[in-house]
Design a protein around this motif. Structure first.
Motif, PDB file in Angstrom:
ATOM      1  N   ALA A 138       0.838  -1.206   0.000  1.00 16.53           N
ATOM      2  CA  ALA A 138       0.000   0.000   0.000  1.00 16.53           C
ATOM      3  C   ALA A 138       0.869   1.251   0.000  1.00 16.53           C
ATOM      4  CB  ALA A 138      -0.936  -0.010   1.204  1.00 16.53           C
ATOM      5  N   ILE A 139       1.944   1.219   0.805  1.00 23.41           N
ATOM      6  CA  ILE A 139       2.818   2.390   0.871  1.00 23.41           C
ATOM      7  C   ILE A 139       3.510   2.618  -0.481  1.00 23.41           C
ATOM      8  CG2 ILE A 139       4.953   3.270   1.933  1.00 23.41           C
ATOM      9  CD1 ILE A 139       3.774   2.009   4.594  1.00 23.41           C
ATOM     10  N   ALA A 140       3.888   1.526  -1.144  1.00 26.89           N
ATOM     11  CA  ALA A 140       4.461   1.654  -2.491  1.00 26.89           C
ATOM     12  C   ALA A 140       3.459   2.329  -3.423  1.00 26.89           C
ATOM     13  CB  ALA A 140       4.848   0.283  -3.031  1.00 26.89           C
ATOM     14  N   GLY A 141       2.202   1.947  -3.313  1.00 25.60           N
ATOM     15  CA  GLY A 141       1.153   2.548  -4.134  1.00 25.60           C
ATOM     16  C   GLY A 141       0.991   4.029  -3.847  1.00 25.60           C
ATOM     17  N   VAL A 142       1.048   4.392  -2.554  1.00 26.72           N
ATOM     18  CA  VAL A 142       0.916   5.801  -2.159  1.00 26.72           C
ATOM     19  C   VAL A 142       2.082   6.618  -2.713  1.00 26.72           C
ATOM     20  CG1 VAL A 142       0.953   7.411  -0.203  1.00 26.72           C
ATOM     21  CG2 VAL A 142      -0.438   5.329  -0.086  1.00 26.72           C
ATOM     22  N   VAL A 143       3.312   6.096  -2.514  1.00 22.77           N
ATOM     23  CA  VAL A 143       4.496   6.819  -2.978  1.00 22.77           C
ATOM     24  C   VAL A 143       4.445   6.982  -4.504  1.00 22.77           C
ATOM     25  CG1 VAL A 143       7.018   6.735  -3.193  1.00 22.77           C
ATOM     26  CG2 VAL A 143       5.911   6.121  -1.021  1.00 22.77           C
ATOM     27  N   ALA A 144       4.097   5.896  -5.194  1.00 25.85           N
ATOM     28  CA  ALA A 144       4.008   5.954  -6.654  1.00 25.85           C
ATOM     29  C   ALA A 144       2.991   7.011  -7.082  1.00 25.85           C
ATOM     30  CB  ALA A 144       3.628   4.588  -7.213  1.00 25.85           C
ATOM     31  N   ALA A 145       1.866   7.071  -6.392  1.00 22.16           N
ATOM     32  CA  ALA A 145       0.818   8.037  -6.745  1.00 22.16           C
ATOM     33  C   ALA A 145       1.297   9.468  -6.521  1.00 22.16           C
ATOM     34  CB  ALA A 145      -0.452   7.771  -5.942  1.00 22.16           C
ATOM     35  N   ILE A 146       1.990   9.679  -5.388  1.00 18.86           N
ATOM     36  CA  ILE A 146       2.490  11.032  -5.101  1.00 18.86           C
ATOM     37  C   ILE A 146       3.509  11.454  -6.158  1.00 18.86           C
ATOM     38  CG2 ILE A 146       3.820  12.448  -3.474  1.00 18.86           C
ATOM     39  CD1 ILE A 146       2.555  10.781  -1.208  1.00 18.86           C
ATOM     40  N   VAL A 147       4.461  10.565  -6.436  1.00 18.05           N
ATOM     41  CA  VAL A 147       5.518  10.899  -7.407  1.00 18.05           C
ATOM     42  C   VAL A 147       4.910  11.169  -8.777  1.00 18.05           C
ATOM     43  CG1 VAL A 147       7.515   9.989  -8.658  1.00 18.05           C
ATOM     44  CG2 VAL A 147       7.322   9.671  -6.177  1.00 18.05           C
ATOM     45  N   CYS A 148       4.038  10.278  -9.227  1.00 19.28           N
ATOM     46  CA  CYS A 148       3.479  10.415 -10.570  1.00 19.28           C
ATOM     47  C   CYS A 148       2.648  11.684 -10.694  1.00 19.28           C
ATOM     48  CB  CYS A 148       2.645   9.186 -10.908  1.00 19.28           C
ATOM     49  SG  CYS A 148       2.102   9.164 -12.610  1.00 19.28           S
ATOM     50  N   SER A 149       1.786  11.953  -9.683  1.00  9.91           N
ATOM     51  CA  SER A 149       0.903  13.121  -9.807  1.00  9.91           C
ATOM     52  C   SER A 149       1.674  14.426  -9.606  1.00  9.91           C
ATOM     53  CB  SER A 149      -0.267  13.028  -8.824  1.00  9.91           C
ATOM     54  OG  SER A 149       0.216  12.960  -7.502  1.00  9.91           O
ATOM     55  N   TRP A 150       2.870  14.317  -9.040  1.00  8.04           N
ATOM     56  CA  TRP A 150       3.703  15.508  -8.896  1.00  8.04           C
ATOM     57  C   TRP A 150       4.155  15.999 -10.272  1.00  8.04           C
ATOM     58  CZ3 TRP A 150       4.621  18.142  -4.411  1.00  8.04           C
ATOM     59  CH2 TRP A 150       5.542  19.198  -4.501  1.00  8.04           C
ATOM     60  N   PHE A 151       4.466  15.029 -11.150  1.00  7.44           N
ATOM     61  CA  PHE A 151       5.019  15.390 -12.452  1.00  7.44           C
ATOM     62  C   PHE A 151       4.008  15.377 -13.590  1.00  7.44           C
ATOM     63  CE2 PHE A 151       8.660  13.781 -10.012  1.00  7.44           C
ATOM     64  CZ  PHE A 151       9.446  14.909 -10.068  1.00  7.44           C
ATOM     65  N   ARG A 152       2.962  14.554 -13.456  1.00  3.49           N
ATOM     66  CA  ARG A 152       2.017  14.462 -14.570  1.00  3.49           C
ATOM     67  C   ARG A 152       0.615  14.782 -14.079  1.00  3.49           C
ATOM     68  NH1 ARG A 152       4.204  11.740 -19.128  1.00  3.49           N
ATOM     69  NH2 ARG A 152       2.159  12.137 -20.014  1.00  3.49           N
ATOM     70  N   LYS A 153      -0.150  15.489 -14.914  1.00  4.03           N
ATOM     71  CA  LYS A 153      -1.465  15.881 -14.427  1.00  4.03           C
ATOM     72  C   LYS A 153      -2.580  14.909 -14.819  1.00  4.03           C
ATOM     73  CE  LYS A 153      -2.426  19.333 -18.060  1.00  4.03           C
ATOM     74  NZ  LYS A 153      -2.944  18.347 -18.998  1.00  4.03           N
ATOM     75  N   GLU A 154      -2.266  13.921 -15.675  1.00  2.25           N
ATOM     76  CA  GLU A 154      -3.310  12.967 -16.060  1.00  2.25           C
ATOM     77  C   GLU A 154      -3.625  12.039 -14.886  1.00  2.25           C
ATOM     78  OE1 GLU A 154      -0.398  13.327 -17.522  1.00  2.25           O
ATOM     79  OE2 GLU A 154      -0.608  13.693 -19.670  1.00  2.25           O
ATOM     80  N   ILE A 155      -4.865  12.113 -14.415  1.00  3.00           N
ATOM     81  CA  ILE A 155      -5.262  11.336 -13.243  1.00  3.00           C
ATOM     82  C   ILE A 155      -5.139   9.835 -13.504  1.00  3.00           C
ATOM     83  CG2 ILE A 155      -7.173  10.844 -11.670  1.00  3.00           C
ATOM     84  CD1 ILE A 155      -8.221  13.688 -12.438  1.00  3.00           C
ATOM     85  N   ILE A 156      -5.554   9.446 -14.710  1.00  3.74           N
ATOM     86  CA  ILE A 156      -5.583   8.022 -15.029  1.00  3.74           C
ATOM     87  C   ILE A 156      -4.182   7.412 -14.974  1.00  3.74           C
ATOM     88  CG2 ILE A 156      -5.460   8.390 -17.545  1.00  3.74           C
ATOM     89  CD1 ILE A 156      -7.560   5.717 -15.821  1.00  3.74           C
ATOM     90  N   LEU A 157      -3.187   8.227 -15.365  1.00  2.00           N
ATOM     91  CA  LEU A 157      -1.805   7.758 -15.351  1.00  2.00           C
ATOM     92  C   LEU A 157      -1.369   7.441 -13.919  1.00  2.00           C
ATOM     93  CD1 LEU A 157       0.096   7.573 -17.815  1.00  2.00           C
ATOM     94  CD2 LEU A 157       1.219   9.639 -16.978  1.00  2.00           C
TER      95      LEU A 157
END
Lengths: 242, 102
Positions: free
Chosen positions: B65-84
């Protein structure tokens, strides 16, 4: 001329509806594993297919539906289950109150449908995505999510765990990722927003950890405390940057 | 039959809190103080929706779960596409689960 106008208004609404449906893709995907689980759990609880369908189609509130299944198994009275449901879903009262300040509520005819479609996910979307808040866009987003929720329930009931186990478990992350994806851009823009979100999360964690109140109350109190601190501490000037 | 009644009851108590604010605030303007409070609801709610739920998204496997959270934070920091962000986060969770022999 009149006909032309209403026709173009209609095509406008249809294209808004379609845009809303496209925008709901992350929610659509996120609902599927949860809805499928609800469907198969409903079956194992001894609820009929029609009843499982009606749960999702009429209540449309995930956590309370799971809770209801559990309480049915424990033999808790329907009256008590309804009371717990009320508390559990009362957070939507706060969300609808906020949404009523940003949605176009002059056109009252769609309000029943729009308010029925208020969920944590659609609320999170509309409270952060400011570009499109027209009635048909809103409903396009809400009701494709609805189709996913109701459809997933029926599929789960009929076919059981269609998604491989590991993928199903990983997909449980999807809705949290959605919330994070909606929060981070706001947090980057505004420090007060970041602080309030962190307070909301911490208060909710503490209340949950120490089991202060029941699940429903915990999140309501966390939201009110964090928003209240925001309202008290942020001066009007800083508020403008939110 | 009993279940149908239960569902109708649950529907009523779920729908009314979703509906009444729209009716109330379409007729009268909320007082200033309430309005101030309402402005902060989105951030307060998002925070409370993410925590503590996200850390317990995969029962028994907090690291996934923590990996999922970190991945979500990192990805949404750089990309604005929610689906990504959603797909990236699910993929990260999947990988950790897969290698922890889930």
């Amino acid at each position: 001329m009149m006909i032309n106008n209403s026709l173009s208004a209609q095509t406008g609404q249809i294209s808004e509806l379609r845009q809303g449906m496209m925008a709901s893709l992350p929610i659509f995907i996120g609902y599927i594993p949860v809805a499928v689980t609800f469907g198969l759990l409903a079956k194992s609880t001894g609820v009929t297919l029609i009843e499982a369908f009606l749960f999702s189609a009429l209540v449309f509130a995930g956590a309370s539906q799971f809770m209801a299944l559990q309480l049915i198994q424990f033999g808790v009275s329907p009256m008590q289950i309804v009371t717990v449901t009320f508390i559990m879903n009362f957070r939507h009262f706060l969300m609808s109150s906020y949404l009523s300040t940003i949605f176009p509520i002059n056109d009252r005819s769609w309000l029943p449908l729009i308010s029925f479609g208020v969920t944590d996910e659609s609320f999170a979307y509309f409270s952060t995505q400011k570009q499109n808040r027209r009635s048909h866009f809103i409903m396009g987003l809400q009701y494709s999510a609805y189709v996913s929720w109701v459809g997933g329930t029926v599929i789960g009931y009929l076919f059981g765990a269609i998604i491989p186990r590991t993928l199903q478990a990983s997909m449980g992350m999807a809705l949290y990722a959605l919330f994070i994806a909606l929060l981070i851009p706001e947090a980057k823009k505004s420090l007060p927003a970041t602080i309030i979100a962190i307070i909301g999360g911490l208060v909710h964690s503490l209340l949950t950890w120490f089991k202060f109140f029941s699940t429903g109350w915990n999140i309501i109190i966390a939201i009110l405390v964090a928003a209240g601190i925001g309202a008290l501490l942020m001066d009007e000037e800083k508020e403008e940057c939110l | 039959m009993n279940t149908i009644l239960l569902i109708v009851g649950m529907m009523s108590v779920t729908f009314l809190p979703r509906y009444l604010p729209f009716i109330a605030f379409s007729r009268l303007k909320p007082p200033r103080l309430i309005k101030r409070l309402l402005r902060f609801i989105p951030y307060a709610a998002l925070g409370a929706l993410i925590l503590p739920g996200a850390t317990m998204a995969v029962p028994g496997y907090p690291w996934a779960a923590i990996a999922g959270v970190v991945a979500a934070i990192v990805c949404s920091w750089f990309r604005k596409e929610i689906i990504l962000t959603v797909l990236f986060s699910v993929a990260a969770t999947f990988l950790v689960l897969y290698f922890s022999g889930y």
